[in-house]
Write an enzyme that holds these catalytic residues in place. Structure first.
Site, PDB file in Angstrom:
ATOM      1  N   GLU A 104       0.854  -1.185   0.000  1.00  0.00           N
ATOM      2  CA  GLU A 104       0.000   0.000   0.000  1.00  0.00           C
ATOM      3  C   GLU A 104       0.883   1.225   0.000  1.00  0.00           C
ATOM      4  OE1 GLU A 104      -2.470   2.554  -0.394  1.00  0.00           O
ATOM      5  OE2 GLU A 104      -3.573   0.708  -0.055  1.00  0.00           O
ATOM      6  N   ASN A 148       6.185   1.436  -3.583  1.00  0.00           N
ATOM      7  CA  ASN A 148       5.643   1.743  -4.896  1.00  0.00           C
ATOM      8  C   ASN A 148       5.772   0.501  -5.759  1.00  0.00           C
ATOM      9  OD1 ASN A 148       5.007   2.694  -7.457  1.00  0.00           O
ATOM     10  ND2 ASN A 148       5.856   4.722  -7.031  1.00  0.00           N
ATOM     11  N   LEU A 168      -7.482  -5.515  -6.745  1.00  0.00           N
ATOM     12  CA  LEU A 168      -8.884  -5.407  -6.387  1.00  0.00           C
ATOM     13  C   LEU A 168      -9.328  -3.949  -6.298  1.00  0.00           C
ATOM     14  CD1 LEU A 168      -8.955  -8.114  -3.545  1.00  0.00           C
ATOM     15  CD2 LEU A 168      -8.890  -8.418  -6.028  1.00  0.00           C
ATOM     16  N   ASP A 171      -7.479   2.053  -8.678  1.00  0.00           N
ATOM     17  CA  ASP A 171      -7.814   3.408  -9.119  1.00  0.00           C
ATOM     18  C   ASP A 171      -8.106   3.373 -10.625  1.00  0.00           C
ATOM     19  OD1 ASP A 171      -7.946   6.091  -9.768  1.00  0.00           O
ATOM     20  OD2 ASP A 171      -6.227   6.669  -8.546  1.00  0.00           O
ATOM     21  N   THR A 249     -13.391  -7.208   0.876  1.00  0.00           N
ATOM     22  CA  THR A 249     -12.721  -5.918   0.910  1.00  0.00           C
ATOM     23  C   THR A 249     -13.712  -4.805   1.244  1.00  0.00           C
ATOM     24  OG1 THR A 249     -13.066  -5.386  -1.436  1.00  0.00           O
ATOM     25  CG2 THR A 249     -11.140  -6.740  -0.878  1.00  0.00           C
ATOM     26  N   GLU A 251     -13.947  -1.932  -0.209  1.00  0.00           N
ATOM     27  CA  GLU A 251     -14.489  -1.364  -1.442  1.00  0.00           C
ATOM     28  C   GLU A 251     -15.586  -2.265  -2.004  1.00  0.00           C
ATOM     29  OE1 GLU A 251     -14.894   1.659  -4.126  1.00  0.00           O
ATOM     30  OE2 GLU A 251     -13.533   1.595  -2.403  1.00  0.00           O
TER      31      GLU A 251
END
Length: 275
Positions: A104, A148, A168, A171, A249, A251
């Site tokens: 992350e 990253n 998953l 963006d 998740t 989201e």
């Protein structure tokens, strides 16, 4: 009339609360961040991430790229107790102790997942799990790093070391000029094929149909990946993973609350015979 309990009288939970970890929804993957990255995966001491597995010589096999608040890691951990998983953010991440790995980029979100795992480990450890037991305590096989992943994925994972990669609800980067920042792109697929072992699976899911078509089209066009249906994966015993992807998740749950649609696409890493 009973007295109202003071806040100090209420039972305290070790689990962190998201309201204390405020963070932007997305981060810029092209920004430079003052982070230290290993020069090679062989220089990483995974025992610091997974103390219960320090003597096993294991390294992560599952990597959740852009792991968010760690919902997938927490769901998969008890299902695959001997598999190390790592959560990573597509942009920047800090190495922390887990075997399923989460990556992350966002600082506060990474800290939340780190604290969540520590709390789950502490609350799930019971007297029945002694130090002499051959079975590690719960949630010892998951960890998170702030890194990253779009720039430094091979710095963390050796060639053919992963059996599963998860993307998953990434963006969507709606603007055309931002499409180069999408986590599934022609320039990154070679790196995913490098770290994923033959037979390994890339799992993608999104609630944006345009992004689903984008990811699906680029993965289909890449010679080292082949599409695999949900039905086929369930027949092969991957049903619990597919269920976790769709429902575990934060989201995914938000999409369900809003009665939205989800689009799943999975691809298998091909075996290439050398002449």
């Amino acid at each position: 009339m009973s007295k109202r309990k003071r806040p100090s009288d209420q039972p305290l939970s070790l689990l962190p609360q998201k309201k204390h970890y405020r963070q932007r929804a997305h981060a810029n993957p092209f920004s430079d961040h003052a982070l230290d990255y290993p020069a090679s995966p062989h220089l990483i001491d995974w025992g610091e991430h997974y103390p219960a597995f320090s003597a096993s010589g294991k390294s992560p096999e599952f990597a959740d790229i852009g792991c968010g608040f760690g919902g997938l890691l927490v769901a998969l951990s008890p299902l695959f107790p001997d598999t190390l998983m790592l959560g990573a953010f597509p942009w920047d991440a800090i190495i922390n102790p887990l075997t399923t790995t989460g990556m992350e980029i966002r600082v506060q979100v990474t800290q939340y997942v780190e604290d969540r795992i520590a709390a789950l480990r502490a609350t799930s450890a019971g007297p029945a799990q002694s130090t002499s037991s051959s079975t590690p305590a719960s949630y010892q096989n998951v960890s998170v790093v702030r890194a990253n992943a779009m720039k430094f994925l091979p710095n963390f994972f050796s060639k053919h070391s992963l059996s599963a990669l998860f993307f998953l609800f990434p963006d969507p980067h709606f603007k055309a000029r931002k499409h180069k920042a999408r986590i599934i792109s022609p320039t990154l697929l070679a790196e995913y094929a490098y770290v994923l072992r033959p037979g390994g699976i890339i799992y993608t899911i999104t609630d944006v149909h345009d992004l689903h078509e984008w990811m699906k089209t680029h993965l289909e066009a890449f010679p080292l990946f082949e599409s695999v249906t949900e039905h086929e994966l369930r027949q092969q015993g991957h049903g619990p993973i597919l269920d976790a992807i769709s429902h575990s998740t934060e989201e995914g749950r938000k999409v369900e609350r809003n009665n939205g649609e989800k689009w799943l696409a999975c691809f298998r890493r091909k075996e290439v015979s050398r002449i």
